[in-house]
Design a protein around this motif. Structure first.
Motif, PDB file in Angstrom:
ATOM      1  N   ALA A  96      10.326  65.721  -5.323  1.00  0.00           N
ATOM      2  CA  ALA A  96       9.703  64.829  -4.345  1.00  0.00           C
ATOM      3  C   ALA A  96       8.320  65.295  -3.906  1.00  0.00           C
ATOM      4  O   ALA A  96       7.453  64.476  -3.648  1.00  0.00           O
ATOM      5  CB  ALA A  96      10.610  64.677  -3.133  1.00  0.00           C
ATOM      6  N   CYS A  98       4.526  64.073  -5.719  1.00  0.00           N
ATOM      7  CA  CYS A  98       4.504  63.109  -6.816  1.00  0.00           C
ATOM      8  C   CYS A  98       3.369  62.112  -6.630  1.00  0.00           C
ATOM      9  O   CYS A  98       2.940  61.471  -7.563  1.00  0.00           O
ATOM     10  CB  CYS A  98       5.842  62.380  -6.932  1.00  0.00           C
ATOM     11  N   ASP A 110       9.229  57.506 -16.361  1.00  0.00           N
ATOM     12  CA  ASP A 110       9.942  57.220 -15.114  1.00  0.00           C
ATOM     13  C   ASP A 110      10.912  58.339 -14.752  1.00  0.00           C
ATOM     14  O   ASP A 110      11.766  58.156 -13.891  1.00  0.00           O
ATOM     15  CB  ASP A 110      10.708  55.904 -15.235  1.00  0.00           C
ATOM     16  N   VAL A 111      10.789  59.497 -15.412  1.00  0.00           N
ATOM     17  CA  VAL A 111      11.695  60.611 -15.144  1.00  0.00           C
ATOM     18  C   VAL A 111      11.611  60.989 -13.667  1.00  0.00           C
ATOM     19  O   VAL A 111      10.538  60.939 -13.062  1.00  0.00           O
ATOM     20  CB  VAL A 111      11.374  61.829 -16.050  1.00  0.00           C
ATOM     21  N   GLU A 112      12.749  61.314 -13.076  1.00  0.00           N
ATOM     22  CA  GLU A 112      12.763  61.710 -11.672  1.00  0.00           C
ATOM     23  C   GLU A 112      12.239  63.128 -11.547  1.00  0.00           C
ATOM     24  O   GLU A 112      12.761  64.066 -12.146  1.00  0.00           O
ATOM     25  CB  GLU A 112      14.190  61.629 -11.127  1.00  0.00           C
ATOM     26  N   LEU A 113      11.192  63.279 -10.753  1.00  0.00           N
ATOM     27  CA  LEU A 113      10.536  64.569 -10.561  1.00  0.00           C
ATOM     28  C   LEU A 113      10.738  65.033  -9.125  1.00  0.00           C
ATOM     29  O   LEU A 113      11.110  64.241  -8.268  1.00  0.00           O
ATOM     30  CB  LEU A 113       9.045  64.455 -10.877  1.00  0.00           C
TER      31      LEU A 113
END
Length: 136
Positions: free
Chosen positions: A99, A102, A94-97
């Motif tokens: 935008a 994705c 769930d790591v924020e990558l």
């Protein structure tokens, strides 16, 4: 004879649950690659990987050196002899990558399952073998 030896660092990033791997989708339908990139002059491999992952994904990880291989060692048409230093790491799925992409529609990071990695013809065989051999 090769004009030069090019050295890159790449990482097989697996989700912490072991169900997916994070790949980089190339523009259009050109295929997938592993996160990472070239080692700059005077740069150590670990530092190069850290820099590349910050640039590409905005993340910092603890990666473990895993192996190295030569891309297409029998390709006599290649001008550059490419050596790839491979690493492995596990990250939170769930790591924020970044935008962009994705959803996998354009260039950028995309999560694939093991079955998707096995089925795609858009991943170099060396990368596929590296991912599957080390899958948690």
């Amino acid at each position: 004879m090769y004009d030069r030896h090019e050295v890159s660092v790449k990482v097989a990033l697996y989700s912490s649950d072991g169900k997916r791997t994070l790949l980089m989708r190339h523009w259009g339908d050109a295929g997938f690659g592993l996160p990472g990139g070239h080692i700059d002059a005077g740069e150590m491999p670990d530092a190069a990987l850290e820099r590349e992952l910050r640039e590409e994904l905005g993340i910092t990880i603890d990666a473990t050196p895993a192996d190295f291989y030569v891309r297409d060692p029998y390709d006599t048409t290649a001008k550059n002899h490419k050596i790839i230093l491979g690493y492995t790491a596990t990250i939170d799925g769930d790591v924020e990558l970044p935008a962009q992409a994705c959803d996998g529609s354009e260039e950028g990071p995309v999560w694939l399952t093991r079955a998707e990695v096995e089925a795609t013809d858009k991943l170099a065989p060396g990368y596929r073998d590296f991912l599957l051999k080390r899958w948690p």
